[in-house]
Design a protein around this motif. Structure first.
Motif, PDB file in Angstrom:
ATOM      1  N   SER A  13      12.712   6.311  -1.473  1.00 14.85           N
ATOM      2  CA  SER A  13      12.248   5.013  -0.960  1.00 14.85           C
ATOM      3  C   SER A  13      12.448   4.900   0.549  1.00 14.85           C
ATOM      4  O   SER A  13      12.726   3.815   1.076  1.00 14.85           O
ATOM      5  CB  SER A  13      12.964   3.859  -1.676  1.00 14.85           C
ATOM      6  OG  SER A  13      12.700   3.893  -3.061  1.00 14.85           O
ATOM      7  N   GLN A  15      14.829   5.758   2.509  1.00 20.51           N
ATOM      8  CA  GLN A  15      16.105   5.149   2.868  1.00 20.51           C
ATOM      9  C   GLN A  15      16.639   5.631   4.209  1.00 20.51           C
ATOM     10  O   GLN A  15      17.470   4.950   4.844  1.00 20.51           O
ATOM     11  CB  GLN A  15      17.146   5.432   1.780  1.00 20.51           C
ATOM     12  CG  GLN A  15      17.448   6.915   1.583  1.00 20.51           C
ATOM     13  CD  GLN A  15      18.359   7.177   0.403  1.00 20.51           C
ATOM     14  OE1 GLN A  15      18.498   6.325  -0.463  1.00 20.51           O
ATOM     15  NE2 GLN A  15      18.969   8.343   0.359  1.00 20.51           N
ATOM     16  N   ASP A  18      15.092   4.796   9.255  1.00 18.51           N
ATOM     17  CA  ASP A  18      15.639   4.307  10.523  1.00 18.51           C
ATOM     18  C   ASP A  18      16.308   5.437  11.295  1.00 18.51           C
ATOM     19  O   ASP A  18      16.148   5.549  12.518  1.00 18.51           O
ATOM     20  CB  ASP A  18      16.637   3.174  10.275  1.00 18.51           C
ATOM     21  CG  ASP A  18      15.958   1.903   9.786  1.00 18.51           C
ATOM     22  OD1 ASP A  18      14.732   1.758  10.009  1.00 18.51           O
ATOM     23  OD2 ASP A  18      16.644   1.057   9.173  1.00 18.51           O
ATOM     24  N   TYR A  84       7.028   9.166   6.038  1.00 16.80           N
ATOM     25  CA  TYR A  84       6.399   7.931   5.549  1.00 16.80           C
ATOM     26  C   TYR A  84       7.416   6.827   5.378  1.00 16.80           C
ATOM     27  O   TYR A  84       8.508   7.042   4.847  1.00 16.80           O
ATOM     28  CB  TYR A  84       5.713   8.196   4.207  1.00 16.80           C
ATOM     29  CG  TYR A  84       4.980   7.012   3.630  1.00 16.80           C
ATOM     30  CD1 TYR A  84       3.984   6.362   4.347  1.00 16.80           C
ATOM     31  CD2 TYR A  84       5.284   6.532   2.351  1.00 16.80           C
ATOM     32  CE1 TYR A  84       3.295   5.277   3.814  1.00 16.80           C
ATOM     33  CE2 TYR A  84       4.589   5.450   1.804  1.00 16.80           C
ATOM     34  CZ  TYR A  84       3.600   4.831   2.543  1.00 16.80           C
ATOM     35  OH  TYR A  84       2.922   3.758   2.013  1.00 16.80           O
ATOM     36  N   ASP A  85       7.045   5.639   5.852  1.00 20.56           N
ATOM     37  CA  ASP A  85       7.833   4.433   5.626  1.00 20.56           C
ATOM     38  C   ASP A  85       7.056   3.562   4.647  1.00 20.56           C
ATOM     39  O   ASP A  85       6.050   2.950   5.008  1.00 20.56           O
ATOM     40  CB  ASP A  85       8.045   3.692   6.952  1.00 20.56           C
ATOM     41  CG  ASP A  85       8.910   2.445   6.789  1.00 20.56           C
ATOM     42  OD1 ASP A  85       9.249   2.100   5.631  1.00 20.56           O
ATOM     43  OD2 ASP A  85       9.248   1.819   7.809  1.00 20.56           O
ATOM     44  N   ASN A  86       7.492   3.536   3.392  1.00 18.21           N
ATOM     45  CA  ASN A  86       6.731   2.790   2.394  1.00 18.21           C
ATOM     46  C   ASN A  86       6.876   1.284   2.537  1.00 18.21           C
ATOM     47  O   ASN A  86       6.194   0.524   1.853  1.00 18.21           O
ATOM     48  CB  ASN A  86       7.117   3.232   0.974  1.00 18.21           C
ATOM     49  CG  ASN A  86       8.588   3.037   0.678  1.00 18.21           C
ATOM     50  OD1 ASN A  86       9.376   2.735   1.564  1.00 18.21           O
ATOM     51  ND2 ASN A  86       8.968   3.221  -0.568  1.00 18.21           N
ATOM     52  N   ASN A  87       7.747   0.821   3.435  1.00 18.52           N
ATOM     53  CA  ASN A  87       7.848  -0.615   3.693  1.00 18.52           C
ATOM     54  C   ASN A  87       6.716  -1.093   4.605  1.00 18.52           C
ATOM     55  O   ASN A  87       6.135  -2.152   4.384  1.00 18.52           O
ATOM     56  CB  ASN A  87       9.206  -0.944   4.322  1.00 18.52           C
ATOM     57  CG  ASN A  87      10.360  -0.637   3.390  1.00 18.52           C
ATOM     58  OD1 ASN A  87      10.428  -1.149   2.285  1.00 18.52           O
ATOM     59  ND2 ASN A  87      11.264   0.235   3.823  1.00 18.52           N
ATOM     60  N   THR A  88       6.410  -0.302   5.634  1.00 20.76           N
ATOM     61  CA  THR A  88       5.334  -0.664   6.554  1.00 20.76           C
ATOM     62  C   THR A  88       4.013  -0.027   6.173  1.00 20.76           C
ATOM     63  O   THR A  88       2.971  -0.404   6.705  1.00 20.76           O
ATOM     64  CB  THR A  88       5.685  -0.223   7.982  1.00 20.76           C
ATOM     65  OG1 THR A  88       5.790   1.214   8.025  1.00 20.76           O
ATOM     66  CG2 THR A  88       7.021  -0.824   8.427  1.00 20.76           C
ATOM     67  N   ARG A  89       4.047   0.988   5.262  1.00 24.47           N
ATOM     68  CA  ARG A  89       2.873   1.755   4.843  1.00 24.47           C
ATOM     69  C   ARG A  89       2.293   2.564   6.005  1.00 24.47           C
ATOM     70  O   ARG A  89       1.096   2.826   6.056  1.00 24.47           O
ATOM     71  CB  ARG A  89       1.808   0.854   4.207  1.00 24.47           C
ATOM     72  CG  ARG A  89       2.245   0.250   2.883  1.00 24.47           C
ATOM     73  CD  ARG A  89       1.149  -0.556   2.223  1.00 24.47           C
ATOM     74  NE  ARG A  89      -0.018   0.246   1.854  1.00 24.47           N
ATOM     75  CZ  ARG A  89      -0.083   1.037   0.785  1.00 24.47           C
ATOM     76  NH1 ARG A  89       0.977   1.157  -0.013  1.00 24.47           N
ATOM     77  NH2 ARG A  89      -1.182   1.700   0.510  1.00 24.47           N
ATOM     78  N   SER A 120      -1.871   4.311   9.371  1.00 27.95           N
ATOM     79  CA  SER A 120      -1.687   3.513   8.160  1.00 27.95           C
ATOM     80  C   SER A 120      -2.152   4.304   6.944  1.00 27.95           C
ATOM     81  O   SER A 120      -3.203   4.948   6.979  1.00 27.95           O
ATOM     82  CB  SER A 120      -2.482   2.206   8.253  1.00 27.95           C
ATOM     83  OG  SER A 120      -2.527   1.553   7.004  1.00 27.95           O
TER      84      SER A 120
END
Length: 337
Positions: A13, A15, A18, A84-89, A120
């Protein structure tokens, strides 16, 4: 895109996203404490991993070691890393600027990356999204997927809001269906692989569990050379109520059951009996013909049939049955017409 493109996941996910972006790195926590291993061989890494994780299976250790060696040795300085950052897509990309080293902060195996660009996920083709969706921590992105990513990257500080609904790359129903079929096909094959790995005793227990889930009371016959049939089932569990179901189980991968074996099995059956012949090695053409012409109702069950019965009745398995083949449910979007 002349440089190779390497996907490096930022943990489950995302994690570690950052750390990746703020510290200009990609890191592989599986290599924590092993130091820079670019010159180490895989057996040495496997030995170190076994010492630290004695509970892990050999297959997991081997896969883990392979990923560590690959992370350290294969991506070249100047190749592009993507994460990949699945929070910002958003996918973030940039050149790898160092060899592997042990990170002082957490002991993980890391490589420096100069994050310069982003794209994106919603602007990528469905086939590219499928490729990038692999669960591997590290893999090389090739051909059309790499070209698609490279053509849509923008500067990382660009004002690039998520695309509006009408800007999202539309899913191709045909391609979406192909991806769905690929995923389902893999799941089917892996489940059959797992069933095939059961011992013959576990296989008999699995058959009995399926029959119980279907509403019968089933028992595995006592071990012994002359037990006749392998599993017996009936509504009352005593065989006093019909249907009485007699099951022969042959767990011999690659060995098909012959017509003679089918005749031998049904030879002693009586009116009112129902028979199942389970063979993970399949049946010959003559055996199928023998089953069709049998005066006693007989159903032949192959490995594929067994997999279907398992899936159809799994929700009603007992805890002991679930322990034979633990499965988890996933949800997959239904392809649009």
């Amino acid at each position: 895109m002349s440089e190779s493109l390497w996907m490096v996941r930022a943990g489950r996910s995302a994690q570690n996203i950052d750390d990746f972006l703020e510290d200009s790195i990609v890191k592989f926590e599986g290599g924590a404490g092993l130091g820079a291993v670019s010159g180490a061989d895989k057996p040495a890494i496997e030995q170190a991993l076994r010492a630290r994780h004695p509970e892990a299976k050999d297959g997991s250790i081997g896969s883990w070691a392979s990923q560590i060696v690959r992370f350290a040795a294969e991506p070249a300085t100047g190749d592009l890393a993507i994460t990949y950052d699945n929070n910002t897509r958003f996918y973030y990309a940039g050149p790898i600027t160092s060899d592997a080293y042990e990170r002082e902060e957490d002991g993980s195996l890391a490589r420096s990356v100069e994050w310069r660009q982003k794209v994106s996920r919603d602007r990528l083709l469905p086939s590219t999204r499928n490729t990038l969706g692999s669960t591997l921590t590290l893999f090389q992105v090739r051909d059309e997927a790499a070209a698609d990513v490279g053509s849509k990257l923008v500067p990382i500080d660009a004002d690039e809001p998520a695309p509006a609904t009408d800007e999202v790359v539309a899913d191709d129903p045909g391609e979406e269906r192909l991806i769905s079929e690929e995923v389902i096909g893999k799941a089917t094959e892996f489940l059959e692989d797992r069933i095939a790995k059961l011992s013959w005793e576990e296989m008999e227990e699995l058959i009995a569990e399926i029959l119980r889930a279907m509403g019968y009371r089933a028992r595995v016959s006592p071990k012994g050379a002359d037990r006749g049939v392998d599993v017996i089932a009936s509504p009352d569990g005593l065989g006093l109520q019909e249907p009485r179901i007699f099951v022969e189980v042959k767990h011999r991968l690659g060995t098909s059951i012959s017509a003679d074996q089918v005749r031998s099995f049904i030879g002693g059956r009586q009116t009112g009996d129902r028979c199942l012949y389970v063979s993970t090695g399949g049946f010959t053409k003559d055996a199928r013909y023998e089953a069709e012409r049998s005066s006693v109702p007989l159903t032949l069950i192959t490995l594929s049939d067994l997999r279907e019965l398992l899936v159809e009745n799994y929700d009603r398995f007992s805890p002991a049955g679930v322990a034979l083949i633990p499965l988890e449910r996933i949800y997959w979007p239904v392809p649009r017409a």
